[in-house]
Design a protein around this motif. Sequence first.
Motif, PDB file in Angstrom:
ATOM      1  N   GLY A  31      -7.157  13.401  11.386  1.00  0.00           N
ATOM      2  CA  GLY A  31      -5.867  12.861  10.932  1.00  0.00           C
ATOM      3  C   GLY A  31      -5.942  11.499  10.281  1.00  0.00           C
ATOM      4  O   GLY A  31      -4.958  10.747  10.298  1.00  0.00           O
ATOM      5  N   ALA A  32      -7.093  11.152   9.696  1.00  0.00           N
ATOM      6  CA  ALA A  32      -7.211   9.864   9.018  1.00  0.00           C
ATOM      7  C   ALA A  32      -6.268   9.805   7.821  1.00  0.00           C
ATOM      8  O   ALA A  32      -6.137  10.772   7.079  1.00  0.00           O
ATOM      9  N   LYS A  33      -5.616   8.655   7.650  1.00  0.00           N
ATOM     10  CA  LYS A  33      -4.709   8.456   6.520  1.00  0.00           C
ATOM     11  C   LYS A  33      -5.381   7.574   5.473  1.00  0.00           C
ATOM     12  O   LYS A  33      -6.126   6.652   5.817  1.00  0.00           O
ATOM     13  N   TYR A  34      -5.075   7.862   4.225  1.00  0.00           N
ATOM     14  CA  TYR A  34      -5.631   7.088   3.116  1.00  0.00           C
ATOM     15  C   TYR A  34      -4.505   6.323   2.435  1.00  0.00           C
ATOM     16  O   TYR A  34      -3.427   6.880   2.177  1.00  0.00           O
ATOM     17  N   TYR A  35      -4.789   5.068   2.135  1.00  0.00           N
ATOM     18  CA  TYR A  35      -3.789   4.213   1.508  1.00  0.00           C
ATOM     19  C   TYR A  35      -4.334   3.635   0.208  1.00  0.00           C
ATOM     20  O   TYR A  35      -5.462   3.113   0.160  1.00  0.00           O
ATOM     21  N   LYS A  36      -3.527   3.725  -0.809  1.00  0.00           N
ATOM     22  CA  LYS A  36      -3.823   3.106  -2.098  1.00  0.00           C
ATOM     23  C   LYS A  36      -3.261   1.684  -2.098  1.00  0.00           C
ATOM     24  O   LYS A  36      -2.109   1.459  -1.730  1.00  0.00           O
ATOM     25  N   HIS A  37      -4.086   0.740  -2.517  1.00  0.00           N
ATOM     26  CA  HIS A  37      -3.626  -0.646  -2.592  1.00  0.00           C
ATOM     27  C   HIS A  37      -2.922  -0.884  -3.919  1.00  0.00           C
ATOM     28  O   HIS A  37      -3.457  -0.593  -4.975  1.00  0.00           O
ATOM     29  N   LYS A  38      -1.708  -1.397  -3.853  1.00  0.00           N
ATOM     30  CA  LYS A  38      -0.977  -1.806  -5.044  1.00  0.00           C
ATOM     31  C   LYS A  38      -1.178  -3.307  -5.242  1.00  0.00           C
ATOM     32  O   LYS A  38      -1.051  -4.077  -4.307  1.00  0.00           O
ATOM     33  N   MET A  62       0.847  -1.192   0.000  1.00  0.00           N
ATOM     34  CA  MET A  62       0.000   0.000   0.000  1.00  0.00           C
ATOM     35  C   MET A  62       0.881   1.240   0.000  1.00  0.00           C
ATOM     36  O   MET A  62       2.026   1.215   0.459  1.00  0.00           O
ATOM     37  N   VAL A  63       0.318   2.328  -0.549  1.00  0.00           N
ATOM     38  CA  VAL A  63       1.021   3.609  -0.647  1.00  0.00           C
ATOM     39  C   VAL A  63       0.155   4.683  -0.013  1.00  0.00           C
ATOM     40  O   VAL A  63      -1.045   4.777  -0.309  1.00  0.00           O
ATOM     41  N   HIS A  64       0.742   5.500   0.850  1.00  0.00           N
ATOM     42  CA  HIS A  64       0.009   6.608   1.465  1.00  0.00           C
ATOM     43  C   HIS A  64      -0.321   7.644   0.393  1.00  0.00           C
ATOM     44  O   HIS A  64       0.561   8.082  -0.353  1.00  0.00           O
ATOM     45  N   ILE A  65      -1.592   8.028   0.282  1.00  0.00           N
ATOM     46  CA  ILE A  65      -2.002   9.030  -0.702  1.00  0.00           C
ATOM     47  C   ILE A  65      -2.681  10.201  -0.005  1.00  0.00           C
ATOM     48  O   ILE A  65      -3.370  10.024   1.006  1.00  0.00           O
ATOM     49  N   LYS A  66      -2.491  11.405  -0.574  1.00  0.00           N
ATOM     50  CA  LYS A  66      -3.058  12.619   0.001  1.00  0.00           C
ATOM     51  C   LYS A  66      -3.924  13.390  -0.994  1.00  0.00           C
ATOM     52  O   LYS A  66      -4.735  14.220  -0.593  1.00  0.00           O
ATOM     53  N   ASP A  67      -3.744  13.131  -2.283  1.00  0.00           N
ATOM     54  CA  ASP A  67      -4.469  13.857  -3.315  1.00  0.00           C
ATOM     55  C   ASP A  67      -5.956  13.499  -3.286  1.00  0.00           C
ATOM     56  O   ASP A  67      -6.323  12.324  -3.387  1.00  0.00           O
ATOM     57  N   ASN A  70     -11.153   4.155  -9.592  1.00  0.00           N
ATOM     58  CA  ASN A  70     -10.118   3.293 -10.164  1.00  0.00           C
ATOM     59  C   ASN A  70      -8.921   3.129  -9.221  1.00  0.00           C
ATOM     60  O   ASN A  70      -8.061   2.282  -9.452  1.00  0.00           O
ATOM     61  N   THR A  71      -8.860   3.952  -8.178  1.00  0.00           N
ATOM     62  CA  THR A  71      -7.844   3.817  -7.137  1.00  0.00           C
ATOM     63  C   THR A  71      -8.456   3.026  -5.983  1.00  0.00           C
ATOM     64  O   THR A  71      -9.388   3.488  -5.321  1.00  0.00           O
ATOM     65  N   VAL A  92       1.836  -3.926   3.746  1.00  0.00           N
ATOM     66  CA  VAL A  92       3.187  -3.396   3.891  1.00  0.00           C
ATOM     67  C   VAL A  92       3.241  -2.059   3.168  1.00  0.00           C
ATOM     68  O   VAL A  92       2.939  -1.979   1.974  1.00  0.00           O
ATOM     69  N   GLU A  93       3.628  -1.003   3.887  1.00  0.00           N
ATOM     70  CA  GLU A  93       3.679   0.322   3.268  1.00  0.00           C
ATOM     71  C   GLU A  93       4.957   0.480   2.451  1.00  0.00           C
ATOM     72  O   GLU A  93       6.040   0.079   2.868  1.00  0.00           O
ATOM     73  N   THR A  94       4.803   1.069   1.285  1.00  0.00           N
ATOM     74  CA  THR A  94       5.935   1.408   0.435  1.00  0.00           C
ATOM     75  C   THR A  94       5.722   2.833  -0.075  1.00  0.00           C
ATOM     76  O   THR A  94       4.574   3.301  -0.136  1.00  0.00           O
ATOM     77  N   ASP A  95       6.792   3.502  -0.435  1.00  0.00           N
ATOM     78  CA  ASP A  95       6.642   4.844  -1.008  1.00  0.00           C
ATOM     79  C   ASP A  95       6.891   4.845  -2.517  1.00  0.00           C
ATOM     80  O   ASP A  95       6.984   5.889  -3.145  1.00  0.00           O
ATOM     81  N   VAL A  96       6.997   3.645  -3.096  1.00  0.00           N
ATOM     82  CA  VAL A  96       7.239   3.520  -4.531  1.00  0.00           C
ATOM     83  C   VAL A  96       5.918   3.238  -5.229  1.00  0.00           C
ATOM     84  O   VAL A  96       5.311   2.186  -5.036  1.00  0.00           O
ATOM     85  N   GLU A  97       5.447   4.188  -6.033  1.00  0.00           N
ATOM     86  CA  GLU A  97       4.170   4.024  -6.730  1.00  0.00           C
ATOM     87  C   GLU A  97       4.305   3.159  -7.970  1.00  0.00           C
ATOM     88  O   GLU A  97       3.438   2.384  -8.301  1.00  0.00           O
ATOM     89  N   GLY A  98       5.406   3.297  -8.701  1.00  0.00           N
ATOM     90  CA  GLY A  98       5.571   2.538  -9.927  1.00  0.00           C
ATOM     91  C   GLY A  98       4.652   3.048 -11.024  1.00  0.00           C
ATOM     92  O   GLY A  98       3.989   4.086 -10.885  1.00  0.00           O
ATOM     93  N   VAL A  99       4.595   2.315 -12.119  1.00  0.00           N
ATOM     94  CA  VAL A  99       3.728   2.673 -13.246  1.00  0.00           C
ATOM     95  C   VAL A  99       2.972   1.430 -13.692  1.00  0.00           C
ATOM     96  O   VAL A  99       3.572   0.451 -14.116  1.00  0.00           O
TER      97      VAL A  99
END
Length: 242
Positions: free
Chosen positions: A170-177, A128-133, A141-142, A219-226
Motif C-alpha cells: 500500500g505504498a503511496k507515491y507523491y509528485k512534488h509540485k 505534493m499530489v498523490h499519483i497512481k499512474d 521528469n516527475t 502539503v497534499e493538494t489534488d490540483v495538478e495545474g499545468v
Amino acid sequence: MKIISMIPARYAASRFPGKLMQDLGGKTVILRTYQATVATNLFDDVIVVTDSTIIYNEIASNGGKVMMSKKEHDCGSDRIAEAVENLDIDVVINVQGDEPFTDKESLKKLIAVFKNDVDKQVDLASLMVHIKDEDEINNPNTVKVVIDQSDFALYFSRSPIPYPRAKNVGAKYYKHKGVYAFRKQAILDFYRLPMQTLEASEKLEQLRYLEYGKRIKMVETDVEGVEIDTPEDLERAKRLWK
C-alpha cells in the motif's frame, strides 16, 4: 506576519526558450501568472523577479511590480534570495512563472502552515499530489517525494521512491509540485551554502535544504495545474483557458 509572493522568471528556459512570453488567451504566460497570483488576495505583495528586460517591460508596462536580478542564477531560489535579502518580510512564496492556473486553495494551505507553526519548526513548505499512474511514477521528469508521519519531506528523487520491491504493502507515491513557501532566513541560508552531492546528482535544488538539515513540510493538494515546459504544454493550456 508579512507574506509576499515572488515569481522568478527566466527568459531563456532550456526546454522551451521564451515560453513565458508566449500568448495564452490574448496575454503572455507570465502576465497571466502574475495577475492570477495578485487576484488571490492572499499576499501583502506580489513581485516578478527576472533577468530579462523583455519580461521586465512586459510586467511594468501592464502596471505590475517587477525587479531585475543583479546576477545570473542557477535556480529560482537563488533569484528570490537575492531579491528578498533587504526586504522586511517573514515568509515568501515562490509561484512558478510558467503556471498561469494559480490555485488559491493550495496557496492558502501553504500560508496556514506558517500561521500554525508557533514554535517555528518549519523552514519551508511545499505541495505534493498523490499519483497512481505507473508511467508518471517512473518518469524522471516527475519529481517524487517521500514523507514521514508528520508530513515532513525525507527525500526527493527523479527515481520511483519508495522502490516497489513489495507490491502489496500500500505504498503511496507523491509528485512534488514546485511551489515553495520559505521563511526568509531559510532561503538566505540556501543562497549562501554550497551545493552538495545529492543536489548535484539529482539536479534538484530542494535537496540542498535537506542536506543542510532544513525541515520541509509537505502539503497534499489534488490540483495538478499545468506547468508550461514544452510547446505541447502550451497547447494544452490554451485548450484549458478556453
